[in-house]
Design an enzyme around this catalytic site. Structure first.
Site, PDB file in Angstrom:
ATOM      1  N   GLY A 162     -70.377 -21.172  36.375  1.00  0.00           N
ATOM      2  CA  GLY A 162     -70.592 -22.514  35.829  1.00  0.00           C
ATOM      3  C   GLY A 162     -71.243 -23.371  36.907  1.00  0.00           C
ATOM      4  O   GLY A 162     -71.950 -22.865  37.782  1.00  0.00           O
ATOM      5  N   ARG A 163     -70.973 -24.675  36.854  1.00  0.00           N
ATOM      6  CA  ARG A 163     -71.602 -25.593  37.818  1.00  0.00           C
ATOM      7  C   ARG A 163     -71.237 -25.225  39.257  1.00  0.00           C
ATOM      8  O   ARG A 163     -72.096 -25.123  40.130  1.00  0.00           O
ATOM      9  CB  ARG A 163     -71.154 -27.031  37.533  1.00  0.00           C
ATOM     10  CG  ARG A 163     -71.803 -27.649  36.326  1.00  0.00           C
ATOM     11  CD  ARG A 163     -71.317 -29.075  36.151  1.00  0.00           C
ATOM     12  NE  ARG A 163     -69.903 -29.103  35.822  1.00  0.00           N
ATOM     13  CZ  ARG A 163     -69.430 -29.226  34.589  1.00  0.00           C
ATOM     14  NH1 ARG A 163     -70.246 -29.344  33.582  1.00  0.00           N
ATOM     15  NH2 ARG A 163     -68.132 -29.242  34.371  1.00  0.00           N
ATOM     16  N   ILE A 164     -69.924 -25.008  39.506  1.00  0.00           N
ATOM     17  CA  ILE A 164     -69.493 -24.754  40.886  1.00  0.00           C
ATOM     18  C   ILE A 164     -69.959 -23.365  41.334  1.00  0.00           C
ATOM     19  O   ILE A 164     -70.500 -23.204  42.436  1.00  0.00           O
ATOM     20  CB  ILE A 164     -67.963 -24.936  41.033  1.00  0.00           C
ATOM     21  CG1 ILE A 164     -67.593 -26.402  40.767  1.00  0.00           C
ATOM     22  CG2 ILE A 164     -67.496 -24.514  42.435  1.00  0.00           C
ATOM     23  CD1 ILE A 164     -66.110 -26.710  40.735  1.00  0.00           C
ATOM     24  N   ARG A 184     -68.544 -15.285  31.299  1.00  0.00           N
ATOM     25  CA  ARG A 184     -68.440 -14.978  29.867  1.00  0.00           C
ATOM     26  C   ARG A 184     -69.834 -14.802  29.261  1.00  0.00           C
ATOM     27  O   ARG A 184     -70.073 -13.926  28.461  1.00  0.00           O
ATOM     28  CB  ARG A 184     -67.700 -16.112  29.142  1.00  0.00           C
ATOM     29  CG  ARG A 184     -66.194 -15.932  29.149  1.00  0.00           C
ATOM     30  CD  ARG A 184     -65.532 -17.055  28.433  1.00  0.00           C
ATOM     31  NE  ARG A 184     -66.044 -18.345  28.923  1.00  0.00           N
ATOM     32  CZ  ARG A 184     -65.730 -19.509  28.401  1.00  0.00           C
ATOM     33  NH1 ARG A 184     -64.938 -19.587  27.373  1.00  0.00           N
ATOM     34  NH2 ARG A 184     -66.220 -20.632  28.909  1.00  0.00           N
ATOM     35  N   THR A 244     -61.238 -21.059  45.371  1.00  0.00           N
ATOM     36  CA  THR A 244     -61.163 -22.525  45.401  1.00  0.00           C
ATOM     37  C   THR A 244     -60.991 -23.060  43.968  1.00  0.00           C
ATOM     38  O   THR A 244     -61.218 -24.237  43.726  1.00  0.00           O
ATOM     39  CB  THR A 244     -62.436 -23.149  46.029  1.00  0.00           C
ATOM     40  OG1 THR A 244     -63.584 -22.620  45.348  1.00  0.00           O
ATOM     41  CG2 THR A 244     -62.536 -22.866  47.508  1.00  0.00           C
ATOM     42  N   ARG A 246     -58.230 -21.970  40.934  1.00  0.00           N
ATOM     43  CA  ARG A 246     -56.811 -22.201  40.682  1.00  0.00           C
ATOM     44  C   ARG A 246     -56.034 -20.960  41.120  1.00  0.00           C
ATOM     45  O   ARG A 246     -56.487 -19.822  40.913  1.00  0.00           O
ATOM     46  CB  ARG A 246     -56.539 -22.458  39.199  1.00  0.00           C
ATOM     47  CG  ARG A 246     -56.952 -23.829  38.699  1.00  0.00           C
ATOM     48  CD  ARG A 246     -56.075 -24.960  39.274  1.00  0.00           C
ATOM     49  NE  ARG A 246     -56.415 -26.249  38.705  1.00  0.00           N
ATOM     50  CZ  ARG A 246     -57.297 -27.117  39.204  1.00  0.00           C
ATOM     51  NH1 ARG A 246     -57.931 -26.841  40.345  1.00  0.00           N
ATOM     52  NH2 ARG A 246     -57.527 -28.268  38.603  1.00  0.00           N
ATOM     53  N   GLU A 275     -48.288 -24.224  43.601  1.00  0.00           N
ATOM     54  CA  GLU A 275     -48.539 -25.437  44.389  1.00  0.00           C
ATOM     55  C   GLU A 275     -47.557 -26.549  44.053  1.00  0.00           C
ATOM     56  O   GLU A 275     -47.233 -26.725  42.879  1.00  0.00           O
ATOM     57  CB  GLU A 275     -49.950 -25.959  44.051  1.00  0.00           C
ATOM     58  CG  GLU A 275     -51.009 -25.413  44.943  1.00  0.00           C
ATOM     59  CD  GLU A 275     -52.385 -25.944  44.574  1.00  0.00           C
ATOM     60  OE1 GLU A 275     -53.267 -25.115  44.384  1.00  0.00           O
ATOM     61  OE2 GLU A 275     -52.553 -27.168  44.468  1.00  0.00           O
ATOM     62  N   HIS A 296     -55.418 -27.238  49.072  1.00  0.00           N
ATOM     63  CA  HIS A 296     -56.145 -27.741  47.887  1.00  0.00           C
ATOM     64  C   HIS A 296     -57.007 -28.965  48.250  1.00  0.00           C
ATOM     65  O   HIS A 296     -56.789 -30.067  47.743  1.00  0.00           O
ATOM     66  CB  HIS A 296     -55.165 -28.100  46.751  1.00  0.00           C
ATOM     67  CG  HIS A 296     -55.823 -28.168  45.403  1.00  0.00           C
ATOM     68  ND1 HIS A 296     -55.177 -27.860  44.233  1.00  0.00           N
ATOM     69  CD2 HIS A 296     -57.083 -28.510  45.035  1.00  0.00           C
ATOM     70  CE1 HIS A 296     -56.001 -28.014  43.197  1.00  0.00           C
ATOM     71  NE2 HIS A 296     -57.168 -28.412  43.676  1.00  0.00           N
TER      72      HIS A 296
HETATM   73  C1  DGY Z   1     -59.721 -30.856  40.089  1.00  0.00           C
HETATM   74  O1  DGY Z   1     -59.962 -32.052  39.926  1.00  0.00           O
HETATM   75  O2  DGY Z   1     -59.571 -30.080  39.171  1.00  0.00           O
HETATM   76  C2  DGY Z   1     -59.665 -30.307  41.463  1.00  0.00           C
HETATM   77  O3  DGY Z   1     -58.882 -29.170  41.537  1.00  0.00           O
HETATM   78  C3  DGY Z   1     -59.255 -31.283  42.505  1.00  0.00           C
HETATM   79  O4  DGY Z   1     -59.686 -30.712  43.711  1.00  0.00           O
END
Ligand code: DGY
Length: 334
Positions: A162-164, A184, A244, A246, A275, A296
């Site tokens: 996706g974007r990230i 996907r 980075t 979840r 967490e 996080h």
């Molecule tokens: C979010 O906003 O989903 C991020 O995990 C915060 O870093």
């Protein structure tokens, strides 16, 4: 809404001053100046008297909390990109709109992902610790000391393009990594061409062939423990994992086992299954230099937090004015 012009907006955590000031100018905003996480009872109370709730990823907005909402509660404008802390189905059933803050933390999160991609194979945290633990004293450079592994020329397998994921791919390409991805849906051919990216519809096959795995997909029921014990066993013993996204996307206990047994070379983790609790076995592995752990913080820049706040304000204002807020989250996104 109880008051069309100045809706009651309950904000669960401290936000940057600029965002809080704007919220007070526009809304009847209830702030959390000392940033103490709100208890369940406080959240229930807020759901019964506020028009808008502004939670963050640290608040669990589950179906029972949503069921407890009074009829005045119409919008959950989350100060977050991820929405796995909110039961979207339950909110929709209750007639509550949900929004999030996409796009604005993409580059910061990708930067930190890249930092972890570098930090683990190049032993960055370990090296820094040597100097601080020994108060600046060390025996000096040696040809065979602190050797890590080269990044350039290796293959990265991005889970979630996706974007990230795409922003990570751009950075990784610039560092000389060749891009592989599992998603996907296949990305647009132009993007694939620009990134010289190889698509794998089989995650299993990709995992067995890459040197670094970067987890960048959203947390949904379908991605829970996507990197299971079985899949982790497919990785090469020289490979690294960076997460980075979840914590729950990786079976953390299985990851610890693989790291301890040398079935994976290392991991860089910004997120954890439970967490803010962090598995003590991971902390021990960090002490041994096998993992780099961050609390996080991949999107934690002042700029991203202010942009997130702007998005929350725009979503609330648009909603109050009777329009569809730009960042509305629909149940089918899950
Ligand atoms: C979010 O906003 O989903 C991020 O995990 C915060 O870093």
């Amino acid at each position: 809404m109880t008051n069309k012009k100045r809706p009651k907006v309950y904000i669960t955590r401290k936000l940057p001053d600029a965002v809080e000031t704007r919220m007070r100018e526009l809304f009847d905003a209830e702030l959390n100046i000392d940033d103490t996480p709100r208890t369940r009872d406080e959240l229930v109370d807020a759901m019964q008297r506020a028009d808008v709730l502004v939670p963050t990823v640290t608040d669990r907005i589950d179906s029972s909390l949503i069921e407890a909402a009074g009829p005045q509660m119409k919008l959950i404008a989350s100060f977050s990109n991820g929405i796995d802390h909110i039961d979207i189905e339950a909110a929709t059933r209750k007639g509550i709109t949900v929004t999030n803050t996409p796009n604005v933390l993409t580059e910061d999160t990708a930067d930190m992902t890249m930092a972890l991609i570098l930090a683990v194979p190049r032993r960055l945290a370990e090296g820094a610790r040597i100097l601080t633990d020994r108060k600046g004293e060390w025996a000096g450079w040696s040809p065979t000391w602190m050797l890590g592994r080269r990044i350039a020329g290796k293959r990265i397998g991005i889970i979630g393009m996706g974007r990230i994921g795409t922003a990570v791919a751009r950075r990784a390409k610039a560092f000389g990594l060749s891009i592989h991805y599992h998603n996907r849906k296949r990305v647009h051919p132009d993007t694939e061409e620009k990134l010289e990216a190889t698509y794998w519809d089989s995650l299993d096959q990709m995992l067995a062939r890459v040197d670094i795995v970067s987890v960048n997909c959203p947390s949904t029921p379908a991605t829970y423990h996507l990197l299971s014990a079985r899949r982790l066993a497919l990785l090469q013993p020289t490979s690294y994992i960076v997460n980075t996204a979840r914590g729950g996307i990786i079976d953390e206990a299985a990851l610890v086992k693989c790291l301890k047994e040398g079935k994976i070379a290392g991991a860089g983790l910004d997120v954890f299954e439970n967490e803010p609790a962090v598995n003590p076995k991971l902390v021990k592995l960090a002490g041994e230099g096998k993992v780099v752990l961050l609390p996080h913080m991949s999107s934690a820049t002042l700029e991203s937090r202010i942009d997130m706040g702007d998005k929350v304000v725009i979503n609330i204002r648009t909603f109050i004015d009777g329009h569809r807020p730009p960042d509305r989250v629909l149940p089918n996104r899950m």
